[in-house]
Design an enzyme around this catalytic site. Structure first.
Site, short mmCIF file in Angstrom:
data_model
loop_
_atom_site.label_atom_id
_atom_site.label_comp_id
_atom_site.label_asym_id
_atom_site.label_seq_id
_atom_site.Cartn_x
_atom_site.Cartn_y
_atom_site.Cartn_z
N GLU A 3 -8.10 2.88 12.92
CA GLU A 3 -7.94 1.78 13.87
C GLU A 3 -7.01 2.19 15.00
O GLU A 3 -7.27 1.89 16.17
CB GLU A 3 -7.42 0.53 13.16
CG GLU A 3 -7.21 -0.66 14.06
CD GLU A 3 -8.49 -1.23 14.65
OE1 GLU A 3 -8.41 -1.90 15.71
OE2 GLU A 3 -9.59 -1.04 14.07
N ILE A 54 2.11 4.37 1.90
CA ILE A 54 1.40 5.21 2.87
C ILE A 54 0.61 4.28 3.80
O ILE A 54 0.26 3.16 3.43
CB ILE A 54 0.46 6.24 2.21
CG1 ILE A 54 -0.64 5.54 1.39
CG2 ILE A 54 1.23 7.22 1.36
CD1 ILE A 54 -1.72 6.49 0.89
N HIS A 95 0.85 -1.21 0.00
CA HIS A 95 0.00 0.00 0.00
C HIS A 95 0.88 1.24 0.00
O HIS A 95 0.98 1.91 1.03
CB HIS A 95 -0.90 -0.01 1.23
CG HIS A 95 -2.06 0.91 1.16
ND1 HIS A 95 -2.01 2.22 1.57
CD2 HIS A 95 -3.31 0.72 0.70
CE1 HIS A 95 -3.19 2.79 1.41
NE2 HIS A 95 -4.00 1.90 0.88
N GLY A 139 -5.82 4.54 5.38
CA GLY A 139 -6.70 5.34 6.24
C GLY A 139 -7.43 4.51 7.27
O GLY A 139 -7.59 4.92 8.41
N VAL A 140 -7.86 3.32 6.88
CA VAL A 140 -8.59 2.47 7.82
C VAL A 140 -7.71 2.08 9.01
O VAL A 140 -8.19 1.97 10.14
CB VAL A 140 -9.18 1.23 7.10
CG1 VAL A 140 -8.09 0.28 6.64
CG2 VAL A 140 -10.18 0.51 7.97
#
Length: 146
Positions: free
Chosen positions: A66, A58, A52, A61-62
């Protein structure tokens, strides 16, 4: 109520997740039922960076959200009687301000807005290099108390 810190080993007493899904490394200060603040150090060796994205890694976002939710959970599970209780992430509303990259230290600050009948509503902010990277409003439950 006075705050205290938790190192990586100690925080696992209050957080269900384990490597590779434990998204916090240290709790600088927790005030049970009110707030928790700490960080996640990010290296290129994190399991998600190679995929990713290849060549431009990076933090997803999830996983940023979290990290925030895990820190908010620490603020609740450190309350007396909640240490061993399971938690569930219910919902969030998030804003992403900048990319979180290998080598960054994601500083996480969370606050409990309300805590009633096993339902926690709170907010979290993640910073890198003193700038906001992610913000989220979260709802977390402790099913045993519902």
């Amino acid at each position: 109520m006075e705050g205290f810190s938790l190192n990586y080993i100690e925080l696992q007493e209050y957080q269900q997740n384990r490597y590779p899904f434990l998204m916090i490394d240290h709790v600088d200060e927790v005030i049970p039922g009110k707030s928790a603040r700490g960080y996640k150090n990010l290296t290129l060796n994190e399991w998600f960076f190679p995929v990713h994205f290849p060549g431009a890694p990076i933090m997803p976002g999830v996983l940023q959200v979290e990290s925030l939710s895990q820190m908010l959970i620490i603020a609740i599970t450190t309350l007396p009687g909640n240490k061993e209780k399971a938690t569930r992430f219910v919902s969030e509303s998030s804003k992403f301000r900048k990319e979180v990259l290998p080598g960054d230290k994601l500083v996480i600050e969370t606050n409990v807005n309300s805590w009633k009948h096993g339902i926690v509503k709170g907010v979290g902010v993640g910073y890198t290099n003193g700038t906001i990277a992610v913000e989220a409003e979260m709802v977390i439950t402790i099913p045993d108390i519902l």
